[in-house]
Motif scaffolding. Sequence first.
Motif, PDB file in Angstrom:
ATOM      1  N   VAL A 125       0.828  -1.197   0.000  1.00  0.00           N
ATOM      2  CA  VAL A 125       0.000   0.000   0.000  1.00  0.00           C
ATOM      3  C   VAL A 125       0.869   1.256   0.000  1.00  0.00           C
ATOM      4  O   VAL A 125       0.624   2.198  -0.747  1.00  0.00           O
ATOM      5  CB  VAL A 125      -0.960  -0.001   1.210  1.00  0.00           C
ATOM      6  N   GLN A 126       1.907   1.268   0.817  1.00  0.00           N
ATOM      7  CA  GLN A 126       2.762   2.444   0.911  1.00  0.00           C
ATOM      8  C   GLN A 126       3.761   2.535  -0.234  1.00  0.00           C
ATOM      9  O   GLN A 126       4.181   3.617  -0.595  1.00  0.00           O
ATOM     10  CB  GLN A 126       3.504   2.456   2.240  1.00  0.00           C
ATOM     11  N   GLY A 127       4.174   1.415  -0.766  1.00  0.00           N
ATOM     12  CA  GLY A 127       5.053   1.435  -1.916  1.00  0.00           C
ATOM     13  C   GLY A 127       6.520   1.253  -1.615  1.00  0.00           C
ATOM     14  O   GLY A 127       7.324   1.124  -2.523  1.00  0.00           O
ATOM     15  N   GLY A 128       6.915   1.237  -0.377  1.00  0.00           N
ATOM     16  CA  GLY A 128       8.326   1.041  -0.045  1.00  0.00           C
ATOM     17  C   GLY A 128       9.195   2.194  -0.509  1.00  0.00           C
ATOM     18  O   GLY A 128       8.772   3.347  -0.565  1.00  0.00           O
ATOM     19  N   PHE A 129      10.409   1.878  -0.895  1.00  0.00           N
ATOM     20  CA  PHE A 129      11.373   2.890  -1.303  1.00  0.00           C
ATOM     21  C   PHE A 129      10.916   3.566  -2.590  1.00  0.00           C
ATOM     22  O   PHE A 129      10.768   2.936  -3.628  1.00  0.00           O
ATOM     23  CB  PHE A 129      12.743   2.246  -1.497  1.00  0.00           C
ATOM     24  N   GLU A 130      10.675   4.852  -2.538  1.00  0.00           N
ATOM     25  CA  GLU A 130      10.249   5.690  -3.661  1.00  0.00           C
ATOM     26  C   GLU A 130       8.983   5.175  -4.345  1.00  0.00           C
ATOM     27  O   GLU A 130       8.756   5.417  -5.528  1.00  0.00           O
ATOM     28  CB  GLU A 130      11.373   5.834  -4.684  1.00  0.00           C
ATOM     29  N   GLY A 131       8.171   4.439  -3.636  1.00  0.00           N
ATOM     30  CA  GLY A 131       6.904   3.960  -4.181  1.00  0.00           C
ATOM     31  C   GLY A 131       7.044   2.907  -5.259  1.00  0.00           C
ATOM     32  O   GLY A 131       6.112   2.684  -6.028  1.00  0.00           O
ATOM     33  N   LEU A 132       8.190   2.230  -5.332  1.00  0.00           N
ATOM     34  CA  LEU A 132       8.415   1.254  -6.401  1.00  0.00           C
ATOM     35  C   LEU A 132       7.612  -0.028  -6.225  1.00  0.00           C
ATOM     36  O   LEU A 132       7.358  -0.729  -7.202  1.00  0.00           O
ATOM     37  CB  LEU A 132       9.909   0.904  -6.475  1.00  0.00           C
ATOM     38  N   HIS A 133       7.239  -0.348  -5.003  1.00  0.00           N
ATOM     39  CA  HIS A 133       6.539  -1.607  -4.755  1.00  0.00           C
ATOM     40  C   HIS A 133       5.050  -1.403  -4.495  1.00  0.00           C
ATOM     41  O   HIS A 133       4.417  -2.250  -3.880  1.00  0.00           O
ATOM     42  CB  HIS A 133       7.167  -2.337  -3.561  1.00  0.00           C
ATOM     43  N   ARG A 134       4.473  -0.335  -4.969  1.00  0.00           N
ATOM     44  CA  ARG A 134       3.048  -0.080  -4.732  1.00  0.00           C
ATOM     45  C   ARG A 134       2.221  -1.034  -5.584  1.00  0.00           C
ATOM     46  O   ARG A 134       2.332  -1.081  -6.801  1.00  0.00           O
ATOM     47  CB  ARG A 134       2.704   1.354  -5.071  1.00  0.00           C
ATOM     48  N   GLU A 135       1.388  -1.790  -4.928  1.00  0.00           N
ATOM     49  CA  GLU A 135       0.504  -2.750  -5.589  1.00  0.00           C
ATOM     50  C   GLU A 135      -0.821  -2.716  -4.832  1.00  0.00           C
ATOM     51  O   GLU A 135      -0.987  -3.382  -3.825  1.00  0.00           O
ATOM     52  CB  GLU A 135       1.102  -4.151  -5.557  1.00  0.00           C
ATOM     53  N   LEU A 136      -1.773  -1.925  -5.308  1.00  0.00           N
ATOM     54  CA  LEU A 136      -3.009  -1.706  -4.578  1.00  0.00           C
ATOM     55  C   LEU A 136      -4.038  -2.807  -4.773  1.00  0.00           C
ATOM     56  O   LEU A 136      -5.140  -2.718  -4.225  1.00  0.00           O
ATOM     57  CB  LEU A 136      -3.596  -0.349  -4.962  1.00  0.00           C
TER      58      LEU A 136
END
Length: 108
Positions: free
Chosen positions: A33-44
Amino acid sequence: MREHTRGCVGLLLASVGATGAVLAWAPKARINVQGGFEGLHRELSVLYVDLPLIAAAGALLPTAVWLLALRVLRRPWLALLPAVAVLALGVWGLLSWWTPYQPPEIVY
């Protein structure tokens, strides 16, 4: 036990089960939800696919076990024991088995 009391106990068990399952699931889904580092892992998709399934399972599984145990044992408070045990096993299974999808790191 009167019918409206049995319905209230079932409703309370369903709400506690759904809330407990979602609260156990939320820390693992936080990275998606938050995306991790720089939003790279965002998967809603965890919000519109996994969240409803986990909430429904948390509500339905202990309630169904409680209703089955109620038919066998004929005592509602004694029937809560297997329902709570199934809820605890379900949350344990969720935490040990389910891992949210994380895309691979991008190397520049």
